[in-house]
Motif scaffolding. Structure first.
Motif, PDB file in Angstrom:
ATOM      1  N   ASP A   1      -9.500   1.042   8.269  1.00  0.00           N
ATOM      2  CA  ASP A   1      -9.354   1.243   6.826  1.00  0.00           C
ATOM      3  C   ASP A   1      -8.447   2.434   6.504  1.00  0.00           C
ATOM      4  O   ASP A   1      -8.455   2.923   5.368  1.00  0.00           O
ATOM      5  CB  ASP A   1     -10.733   1.459   6.205  1.00  0.00           C
TER       6      ASP A   1
ATOM      7  N   ALA B   1       0.809  -1.214   0.000  1.00  0.00           N
ATOM      8  CA  ALA B   1       0.000   0.000   0.000  1.00  0.00           C
ATOM      9  C   ALA B   1       0.845   1.268   0.000  1.00  0.00           C
ATOM     10  O   ALA B   1       0.401   2.316  -0.469  1.00  0.00           O
ATOM     11  CB  ALA B   1      -0.938   0.008   1.205  1.00  0.00           C
TER      12      ALA B   1
ATOM     13  N   ASP C   1      -6.358   2.790   3.332  1.00  0.00           N
ATOM     14  CA  ASP C   1      -6.976   3.113   2.039  1.00  0.00           C
ATOM     15  C   ASP C   1      -7.048   4.618   1.778  1.00  0.00           C
ATOM     16  O   ASP C   1      -7.409   5.035   0.672  1.00  0.00           O
ATOM     17  CB  ASP C   1      -8.402   2.541   1.986  1.00  0.00           C
ATOM     18  N   ASP C   2      -6.709   5.426   2.766  1.00  0.00           N
ATOM     19  CA  ASP C   2      -6.829   6.881   2.669  1.00  0.00           C
ATOM     20  C   ASP C   2      -5.504   7.481   2.173  1.00  0.00           C
ATOM     21  O   ASP C   2      -4.473   7.343   2.842  1.00  0.00           O
ATOM     22  CB  ASP C   2      -7.186   7.456   4.041  1.00  0.00           C
TER      23      ASP C   2
ATOM     24  N   ARG D   1      -1.762   7.678   4.049  1.00  0.00           N
ATOM     25  CA  ARG D   1      -0.541   7.109   3.467  1.00  0.00           C
ATOM     26  C   ARG D   1       0.547   8.179   3.335  1.00  0.00           C
ATOM     27  O   ARG D   1       1.735   7.891   3.521  1.00  0.00           O
ATOM     28  CB  ARG D   1      -0.844   6.470   2.109  1.00  0.00           C
TER      29      ARG D   1
END
Length: 244
Positions: free
Chosen positions: A164, A57, A167-168, A172
């Motif tokens: 979650d 990620a 996923d942002d 990150r």
């Protein structure tokens, strides 16, 4: 459980104290528990930062920021030693470690949840880091599972949607900043505590870090070269280094 004062700014030296922790490392867990018992001011005052191995990620952030994460796989001999060493020290603290087995672990998931939580609120972020650490090393839970991270967030009084966070894109980016700080401070393993400009690595350097934090006289050399846990009820004689 100690409640942080103004983290990183209120120690008696007038210099910030930064504590790099890792959800992956048993020594990070042991250092927290030992400091809570022996040097609560050091733990309570320190600004927490997360040391984590970037996964898939974080690939874009790592490439754009040219981050060289300082982690290499350990040898089998070192791994077997750590199993013994952690069991000894944990026993001295009245703790029993659990050893979860992860396949293709992605440490971004729990680590970025902590990064985001610390950004929002230092106290609640600290509680999340503590709960995830206990979940992994004391309760045997899989903290790579988003449902487990969500449960920890609830216990810390935070939004379970933090599970979650990976996923942002904003989180990150914060994770990239956290890894840049790791690189800037030369953090190669945990626990790493930086008081002002002085780094202290490993469980056995906690006495020195605590003395520097409180601007006290350093302890006798045998207190940290021989063992950080010299009291009989803490299993004196064991020696721990950092493990990232």
């Amino acid at each position: 459980m100690s409640t942080p004062r103004t983290a990183g700014t209120t120690n008696s030296t007038g210099k910030p104290t930064i504590w790099y922790l890792s959800l992956r490392s048993p020594y990070s867990w042991l250092a927290i528990r030992l400091a809570q018992k022996r040097w609560p001011e050091l733990w309570a005052d320190a600004e927490l930062r997360v040391f984590f191995e970037p996964g898939e990620a974080m690939a874009t952030e790592v490439a754009e920021r040219r981050i060289d994460f300082p982690y290499v796989a350990m040898s089998r001999a070192k791994h077997l030693y750590i199993l013994r060493d952690v069991r000894r020290i944990a026993g001295g603290l009245g703790l029993t470690p659990t050893w979860p087995v992860e396949r293709d672990p992605q440490w971004d998931v729990p680590s970025l949840a902590v990064v985001a939580a610390l950004r929002a609120d230092a106290v609640s972020g600290r509680e999340l880091a503590l709960d995830l650490t206990a979940a992994r090393w004391e309760r045997g839970e899989d903290i790579l599972d988003r449902a487990v991270v969500a449960d920890s967030a609830r216990r810390a009084g935070l939004d379970p949607a933090l599970a979650d966070a990976v996923d942002d894109p904003q989180v990150r980016a914060w994770g990239g900043e956290a890894l840049e700080q790791v690189q800037r401070h030369g953090v190669f393993g945990v626990p790493m505590i930086v008081v002002g400009r002085e780094p202290y690595w490993g469980v056995d350097r906690l006495p020195l870090a605590a003395a520097a934090h409180e601007k006290a006289e350093p302890p006798p050399v045998e207190d940290y070269l021989g063992s950080a846990v010299r009291e009989p009820d803490l299993g004196g004689g064991d020696h721990a280094g950092g493990c990232g």
